[in-house]
Design a protein around this motif. Sequence first.
Motif, PDB file in Angstrom:
ATOM      1  N   ILE B 187      11.307   2.093   8.346  1.00 32.61           N
ATOM      2  CA  ILE B 187       9.906   1.651   8.280  1.00 32.61           C
ATOM      3  C   ILE B 187       9.566   1.289   6.836  1.00 32.61           C
ATOM      4  CG2 ILE B 187       7.485   2.378   8.596  1.00 32.61           C
ATOM      5  CD1 ILE B 187       8.467   4.263  10.841  1.00 32.61           C
ATOM      6  N   VAL B 188       8.846   0.196   6.664  1.00 34.68           N
ATOM      7  CA  VAL B 188       8.311  -0.155   5.340  1.00 34.68           C
ATOM      8  C   VAL B 188       6.784  -0.156   5.450  1.00 34.68           C
ATOM      9  CG1 VAL B 188       8.157  -1.901   3.518  1.00 34.68           C
ATOM     10  CG2 VAL B 188      10.332  -1.545   4.720  1.00 34.68           C
ATOM     11  N   VAL B 189       6.145   0.647   4.613  1.00 36.65           N
ATOM     12  CA  VAL B 189       4.674   0.725   4.613  1.00 36.65           C
ATOM     13  C   VAL B 189       4.139  -0.244   3.568  1.00 36.65           C
ATOM     14  CG1 VAL B 189       2.682   2.263   4.418  1.00 36.65           C
ATOM     15  CG2 VAL B 189       4.887   3.181   5.135  1.00 36.65           C
ATOM     16  N   ALA B 190       3.343  -1.200   4.016  1.00 36.36           N
ATOM     17  CA  ALA B 190       2.765  -2.194   3.093  1.00 36.36           C
ATOM     18  C   ALA B 190       1.289  -2.375   3.448  1.00 36.36           C
ATOM     19  CB  ALA B 190       3.530  -3.513   3.200  1.00 36.36           C
ATOM     20  N   THR B 191       0.567  -1.267   3.412  1.00 37.67           N
ATOM     21  CA  THR B 191      -0.813  -1.288   3.912  1.00 37.67           C
ATOM     22  C   THR B 191      -1.837  -1.749   2.872  1.00 37.67           C
ATOM     23  OG1 THR B 191      -0.781   1.089   3.485  1.00 37.67           O
ATOM     24  CG2 THR B 191      -0.527   0.407   5.770  1.00 37.67           C
ATOM     25  N   GLY B 192      -1.409  -1.955   1.631  1.00 33.14           N
ATOM     26  CA  GLY B 192      -2.290  -2.575   0.646  1.00 33.14           C
ATOM     27  C   GLY B 192      -3.449  -1.718   0.177  1.00 33.14           C
ATOM     28  N   TYR B 193      -4.510  -2.387  -0.247  1.00 31.10           N
ATOM     29  CA  TYR B 193      -5.648  -1.694  -0.863  1.00 31.10           C
ATOM     30  C   TYR B 193      -6.951  -2.075  -0.185  1.00 31.10           C
ATOM     31  CZ  TYR B 193      -6.390  -6.220  -3.179  1.00 31.10           C
ATOM     32  OH  TYR B 193      -6.607  -7.556  -3.435  1.00 31.10           O
ATOM     33  N   ASN B 194      -7.964  -1.306  -0.516  1.00 27.68           N
ATOM     34  CA  ASN B 194      -9.330  -1.582  -0.106  1.00 27.68           C
ATOM     35  C   ASN B 194     -10.172  -1.739  -1.364  1.00 27.68           C
ATOM     36  OD1 ASN B 194     -10.618  -1.922   2.313  1.00 27.68           O
ATOM     37  ND2 ASN B 194     -10.200   0.169   2.989  1.00 27.68           N
ATOM     38  N   LEU B 195     -11.384  -2.229  -1.221  1.00 31.30           N
ATOM     39  CA  LEU B 195     -12.255  -2.363  -2.392  1.00 31.30           C
ATOM     40  C   LEU B 195     -13.190  -1.173  -2.485  1.00 31.30           C
ATOM     41  CD1 LEU B 195     -13.303  -6.086  -2.002  1.00 31.30           C
ATOM     42  CD2 LEU B 195     -11.321  -5.128  -3.169  1.00 31.30           C
ATOM     43  N   PHE B 196     -13.524  -0.813  -3.707  1.00 30.56           N
ATOM     44  CA  PHE B 196     -14.585   0.174  -3.919  1.00 30.56           C
ATOM     45  C   PHE B 196     -15.897  -0.438  -3.411  1.00 30.56           C
ATOM     46  CE2 PHE B 196     -18.159   1.443  -6.628  1.00 30.56           C
ATOM     47  CZ  PHE B 196     -18.187   2.803  -6.345  1.00 30.56           C
ATOM     48  N   SER B 197     -16.683   0.353  -2.680  1.00 25.85           N
ATOM     49  CA  SER B 197     -17.974  -0.151  -2.166  1.00 25.85           C
ATOM     50  C   SER B 197     -19.021  -0.028  -3.260  1.00 25.85           C
ATOM     51  CB  SER B 197     -18.407   0.672  -0.950  1.00 25.85           C
ATOM     52  OG  SER B 197     -17.499   0.475   0.089  1.00 25.85           O
ATOM     53  N   PRO B 198     -19.477  -1.150  -3.830  1.00 28.81           N
ATOM     54  CA  PRO B 198     -20.322  -1.059  -5.025  1.00 28.81           C
ATOM     55  C   PRO B 198     -21.703  -0.450  -4.802  1.00 28.81           C
ATOM     56  CG  PRO B 198     -20.056  -3.343  -4.336  1.00 28.81           C
ATOM     57  CD  PRO B 198     -19.149  -2.534  -3.477  1.00 28.81           C
ATOM     58  N   LEU B 365     -10.023  -0.686  -7.044  1.00 28.32           N
ATOM     59  CA  LEU B 365      -9.253  -0.682  -5.800  1.00 28.32           C
ATOM     60  C   LEU B 365      -9.060   0.744  -5.293  1.00 28.32           C
ATOM     61  CD1 LEU B 365      -6.437  -3.272  -6.676  1.00 28.32           C
ATOM     62  CD2 LEU B 365      -8.810  -3.685  -6.044  1.00 28.32           C
ATOM     63  N   LEU B 366      -9.094   0.868  -3.986  1.00 33.08           N
ATOM     64  CA  LEU B 366      -8.912   2.166  -3.330  1.00 33.08           C
ATOM     65  C   LEU B 366      -7.814   2.040  -2.272  1.00 33.08           C
ATOM     66  CD1 LEU B 366     -12.688   3.030  -2.711  1.00 33.08           C
ATOM     67  CD2 LEU B 366     -11.236   3.952  -4.516  1.00 33.08           C
ATOM     68  N   PRO B 367      -7.225   3.165  -1.847  1.00 29.89           N
ATOM     69  CA  PRO B 367      -6.206   3.075  -0.794  1.00 29.89           C
ATOM     70  C   PRO B 367      -6.794   2.505   0.499  1.00 29.89           C
ATOM     71  CG  PRO B 367      -6.285   5.283  -1.756  1.00 29.89           C
ATOM     72  CD  PRO B 367      -7.469   4.546  -2.287  1.00 29.89           C
ATOM     73  N   ASN B 368      -5.977   1.761   1.208  1.00 28.93           N
ATOM     74  CA  ASN B 368      -6.405   1.155   2.479  1.00 28.93           C
ATOM     75  C   ASN B 368      -5.855   1.975   3.646  1.00 28.93           C
ATOM     76  OD1 ASN B 368      -7.285  -0.584   4.484  1.00 28.93           O
ATOM     77  ND2 ASN B 368      -5.552  -1.966   4.264  1.00 28.93           N
ATOM     78  N   GLY B 369      -6.542   3.034   3.939  1.00 30.05           N
ATOM     79  CA  GLY B 369      -6.133   3.861   5.083  1.00 30.05           C
ATOM     80  C   GLY B 369      -4.778   4.527   4.913  1.00 30.05           C
ATOM     81  N   SER B 370      -4.320   4.661   3.657  1.00 30.70           N
ATOM     82  CA  SER B 370      -2.971   5.215   3.499  1.00 30.70           C
ATOM     83  C   SER B 370      -2.920   6.706   3.842  1.00 30.70           C
ATOM     84  CB  SER B 370      -2.414   4.949   2.103  1.00 30.70           C
ATOM     85  OG  SER B 370      -3.333   5.269   1.128  1.00 30.70           O
ATOM     86  N   LYS B 371      -4.064   7.401   3.728  1.00 31.30           N
ATOM     87  CA  LYS B 371      -4.075   8.824   4.110  1.00 31.30           C
ATOM     88  C   LYS B 371      -3.794   8.950   5.611  1.00 31.30           C
ATOM     89  CE  LYS B 371      -6.880  11.383   0.839  1.00 31.30           C
ATOM     90  NZ  LYS B 371      -8.216  11.811   0.488  1.00 31.30           N
ATOM     91  N   TYR B 384      -4.794  10.853  -5.241  1.00 29.69           N
ATOM     92  CA  TYR B 384      -5.867   9.871  -5.018  1.00 29.69           C
ATOM     93  C   TYR B 384      -5.769   9.201  -3.646  1.00 29.69           C
ATOM     94  CZ  TYR B 384      -5.614  10.766  -9.951  1.00 29.69           C
ATOM     95  OH  TYR B 384      -5.538  11.407 -11.147  1.00 29.69           O
ATOM     96  N   GLY B 385      -4.782   9.584  -2.852  1.00 30.28           N
ATOM     97  CA  GLY B 385      -4.690   9.057  -1.495  1.00 30.28           C
ATOM     98  C   GLY B 385      -3.716   7.899  -1.324  1.00 30.28           C
ATOM     99  N   TRP B 386      -3.053   7.488  -2.405  1.00 33.13           N
ATOM    100  CA  TRP B 386      -2.051   6.428  -2.277  1.00 33.13           C
ATOM    101  C   TRP B 386      -0.736   7.044  -1.792  1.00 33.13           C
ATOM    102  CZ3 TRP B 386      -3.983   1.606  -3.368  1.00 33.13           C
ATOM    103  CH2 TRP B 386      -5.143   1.539  -4.139  1.00 33.13           C
ATOM    104  N   GLY B 408       4.408  -2.726  -2.367  1.00 27.08           N
ATOM    105  CA  GLY B 408       3.134  -3.274  -2.829  1.00 27.08           C
ATOM    106  C   GLY B 408       2.089  -2.227  -3.167  1.00 27.08           C
ATOM    107  N   THR B 409       0.822  -2.605  -2.978  1.00 24.25           N
ATOM    108  CA  THR B 409      -0.290  -1.771  -3.445  1.00 24.25           C
ATOM    109  C   THR B 409      -0.573  -0.569  -2.543  1.00 24.25           C
ATOM    110  OG1 THR B 409      -1.741  -3.349  -2.389  1.00 24.25           O
ATOM    111  CG2 THR B 409      -1.505  -3.552  -4.764  1.00 24.25           C
ATOM    112  N   ALA B 410       0.271  -0.306  -1.563  1.00 23.40           N
ATOM    113  CA  ALA B 410       0.110   0.949  -0.810  1.00 23.40           C
ATOM    114  C   ALA B 410       0.373   2.150  -1.723  1.00 23.40           C
ATOM    115  CB  ALA B 410       1.059   0.982   0.384  1.00 23.40           C
ATOM    116  N   THR B 411       1.060   1.903  -2.857  1.00 20.63           N
ATOM    117  CA  THR B 411       1.365   2.999  -3.792  1.00 20.63           C
ATOM    118  C   THR B 411       0.306   3.161  -4.879  1.00 20.63           C
ATOM    119  OG1 THR B 411       2.564   1.503  -5.247  1.00 20.63           O
ATOM    120  CG2 THR B 411       3.854   2.624  -3.561  1.00 20.63           C
ATOM    121  N   GLY B 412      -0.555   2.161  -5.037  1.00 23.17           N
ATOM    122  CA  GLY B 412      -1.568   2.222  -6.100  1.00 23.17           C
ATOM    123  C   GLY B 412      -1.909   0.818  -6.552  1.00 23.17           C
ATOM    124  N   PRO B 413      -2.971   0.697  -7.366  1.00 22.11           N
ATOM    125  CA  PRO B 413      -3.374  -0.639  -7.815  1.00 22.11           C
ATOM    126  C   PRO B 413      -2.282  -1.310  -8.639  1.00 22.11           C
ATOM    127  CG  PRO B 413      -5.064   0.994  -8.333  1.00 22.11           C
ATOM    128  CD  PRO B 413      -3.846   1.745  -7.902  1.00 22.11           C
TER     129      PRO B 413
END
Lengths: 99, 439
Positions: B187-198, B365-371, B384-386, B408-413
Amino acid sequence: MAEEKKNSVKELTVKKLRERGVKPRPEVVEMSKEQRKIIKQIKDCLKEGAKTIPEIASATGLRPGVVTWYVMTLVKYGELSPGEEVDGYYKYSLAKKEG
Amino acid sequence: MDIKPEYDVLIIGGGYAGMEASLTIADAGFEVLLVEKEPSIGGHLIQISKVFPTTDCAGCITTPKMAAVPKHPKIKLLTYTEVKNVEKIGKKFRVKLVKKPRYVIEEECIGCGRCEEVCPVLVPKEFEYGLIGRKAAYIPFEMASPKKALIDLDNCIMCGRCERACPKDAINFLDEPKEIDVTVGAIVVATGYNLFSPELKKEYGYTGNLTRIHDNENPNIIHAFQFERLLAPSCPYHTVCLRPGDGKIPERIAFVLCTGSRDKSLGNPICSRVCCMYSIKQALLYTSAIPYGEATIYYMDIRAFGKGFEEFYNMVKELGVRFVKGKVAKIETNENGNPVVVAENFETGEIEREEYDMVILSVGLLPNGSKEIAKILGVETDPYGWIAQPDVNGNPAKTSVEGIFVAGTATGPMDLPDSIALADAAVSQCIAYLKEVKD
């Protein structure tokens, strides 16, 4: 047109879904009515001629940010056309229907 | 659906890193199953105008891969699909997926957009971060892959117009979620990032959320990914760079860096690594689009650490973009709808108030559901949830579970070149693992 007619004799799956008791959310139905009202206000105001977003806002009483959202959406769907730019604002008019 | 019971590799996430990993592993002869939770692949990169520091067109980088993935004979693509359960059995993984209902028969839909034309309901368009509307029956965006419609049943009034208008009888309101069971070797996890909600940074006055701008009371305070869309050739408006508050061409704009990053009070103390550079790039694109426009960047430090970054920063500074070293305390909106930035200038020690036509919050940038995905996969996350990299210096793509890799960014920004490098590290480590297990 022929395609639409073909579909009209077929039983729609949306009808079957309704028969199963699934209904649209009341707030969505309300939102849709409100949207139609706002779009009508904007289009009616543009019947007098091309206007900028602040001019539409002033004529309709809607917030300029709300007008921007609707105008830009209606431009994207081909219902309004952008025109000349005057002092940093574009003017918008009703799109001419093809055919 | 022609799904095989077994694949060599499952890739989770169809952003740039996931597409890169899928294509490279498939080119090496392995059978790949690529799963994307959104209705189209492409990730964040397809929404971006240009990349830094080269200012290459992001769409030109992304679209060839978006076109290649569904056509590759060794890749099976499942969009609008989520991973629900993963169980390790011996050296293999038994995976349960759920394909969400599109209410459109994918194989029949020709992407003509007739359903969208006749649909009467407007919904903030996710791809444009709410800057304009889409319909309840819609194609996610022009370059979507696959270019297939879907019905947003939550926002549908069930009028049936889409179904009557479809020339291929592809609308099916009776569609239901489908469970799919497959076995994979890795399996390769490439779930990327989410944005901080301003809106969480209340003093900055952003009163919308990431998708609903039309009910935002301060529509001229936007976040940087919205501005990215306003600058893109495929922008949501009829021309680039008009402000959402009233369609004006903005003559004075300001960027506020580190919005929601390096901020312990908001639970995200880490640097987002890309905000400085994307803001500098956006300032350049803005002044190129509007030559008489003035751009100011409020910053704590400029972190121009990558190849060519420092030169890019100096070039933009020389072109006249103003840099103010300081901390923005708050952003107000005055009676003209213009944002007013109140900031402490670190160089003068003064509190300054400046009025702009538009303010852009350079969000972190924040984790995208990586938890959540980590819990399903049983892999560890960092504080930090990455997704954690237990051997970051030796085997950067390895996770805490043998046979599961991260890209990719599943590990961090990180920026695009680093994201691609980590995707390719995941590819080589994954292929080496598959060969080792086979032998």
